[in-house]
Design an enzyme around this catalytic site. Structure first.
Site: not given
Ligand code: HEM
Length: 388
Positions: A162, A235
């Site tokens: 991330d 996403h």
């Protein structure tokens, strides 16, 4: 010395509106302190005192290990801002707006203060949080305190790396720092935080390929899926925002995993900094409602937002000016004195494109006293930006 500790050319120009270290690099540890402040003058006085003292606290704690890169960003919710500095307020400051769509709910739990404390050592984060909490004392109402940790190679607890597509350097500055569009608040920023809890059993039961379609990247080596195969609900597709010219509008994220195995809590603390909160709000709309509506982010089938707050992050001089209570005849923080060092004024605001990174030459501006640039101290030395 300049804010990044490098020698400043003798007689050279000084920074005008030093940004808090919103675009600091990812660290191994973080504490997110989200605080409501009790009503009353005593509480307001405690917050004002901390605004003036935060730089000193950072210097004291950060000096114990300079390599640990301790930083702290202090943000203000709209209600507290109005109380301390109103009636003027930054153009984008408002309470977090909840979103409801089907089973999905971006809850609003707006608080008054955010302290985003980062370092490569949790003990330094904890020490600073301790001092901040002590300073606020009786002014503190409810507190949500989350301790985030680095999980292997910057992965979330759902196993994906991330932060890969975060802008860096000047791009990070332009994405996060308010410029000429709101000159009285130039050098500031906005931040949205949300605490997500993951249903790990359901997530882990999904085949890796399906997880990769949900995120839009491969899991092991973190490569973006090709547009030909990436679903429109991925996403990273739904959180890609472009302007009228097709240019991507970025934000800077510093998500951290957190958890409590005894309670069965496995989470991601989302934190996003932006020059305008609208960018993050549009991402949230795409995730929760969908783009087009119904084409929502499948990450939300396994991740539940349990908090949501929006804060304004004033520039360092504006933060420090809050220490003076206008009722005592001090300077009014809503109308910073254009002549005071480091203070942006309506005619001094510059587009973020004019920001220089710590490595660049500072923009031309009026000279400031030699100690003004270092006022947030050692702790803030990483990732600070100068705004001319
Ligand atoms: C459950 C919470 C979340 C998790 C686990 C998560 C995880 C991830 C992962 C793994 C990536 C891909 C790697 C990267 O580029 O960083 C990513 C990208 C991204 N996320 Fe999230 N995220 C979460 C919530 C959010 C929220 C709430 C927003 C914004 C409102 C957001 C905005 C973004 C953006 C802008 C990107 C980069 C897209 C690109 O340009 O490729 N994320 N996220």
């Amino acid at each position: 010395m300049t804010l990044d500790g490098a020698p400043q050319p003798a007689g050279g120009p000084a920074p005008q509106a030093v940004t808090q270290p919103v675009a600091a690099p990812l660290t191994a540890a973080a504490i997110f302190l989200v605080v409501t402040v009790r009503p009353g003058q005593d509480s307001a006085a405690a917050v004002r005192g901390l605004c003036g003292d935060l730089g000193g606290l950072l210097r004291a704690v950060g000096f114990r290990d300079l390599n640990a890169a301790l930083t702290c960003v202090m943000g203000f919710g709209s209600q507290l801002w109005d109380q301390l500095a109103g009636p003027e307020r930054p153009a984008g400051l408002h309470p977090f707006r909840e979103i409801r769509a089907g089973e999905r709910h971006a809850v609003a739990t707006q608080a008054d203060l955010l302290f985003h404390i980062r370092a490569n050592r949790m003990d330094l984060c904890f020490e600073l949080a301790t001092h901040i909490s002590a300073r606020l004392g009786e002014a503190t109402g409810t507190v949500d305190e989350v301790h985030g940790f680095r999980y292997f190679d910057d992965r979330d607890l759902i196993g994906f790396v991330d932060g890969t597509e975060n802008p860096t350097g000047q791009d990070a500055v332009e994405s996060t720092v308010i410029g000429a569009e709101d000159p009285a608040y130039a050098g500031g920023s906005y931040v949205i935080v949300q605490k997500y809890l993951h249903d790990m059993a359901t997530w882990n039961a999904l085949p890796t390929e399906e997880q990769e379609n949900i995120i839009g990247r491969t899991k092991l080596d973190d490569i973006e899926l090709d547009d030909a195969v990436k679903p429109s609900f991925a996403h990273n597709a739904l959180t890609t925002i472009v302007d009228d010219n097709g240019e991507e509008i970025d934000i800077v994220r510093d998500n951290m995993p957190f958890g409590n195995t005894a309670k069965g809590e496995y989470g991601t603390y989302f934190i996003g900094y932006a020059r305008s909160p609208q960018t993050i709000e549009l991402m949230l709309t795409n995730m929760f409602i969908g783009r087009p509506p119904g084409n929502y982010d499948r990450l939300l089938d396994v991740s539940r937002a349990v908090t949501g707050s929006l804060f304004f992050v004033p520039s360092v001089p504006l933060l420090e000016s809050l220490a003076d209570d206008p009722a005592d005849g001090g300077p009014d923080p809503a109308s910073p004195d254009p002549a005071s060092p480091g203070q942006p004024s309506p005619d001094q605001g510059a587009p973020a494109g004019d920001c220089s990174d710590t490595g660049g030459d500072p923009p031309a501006g009026p000279p400031a006293p030699s100690d003004s640039a270092g006022s947030l101290g050692i702790g803030s030395l990483r990732g600070v930006t100068q705004h001319g």
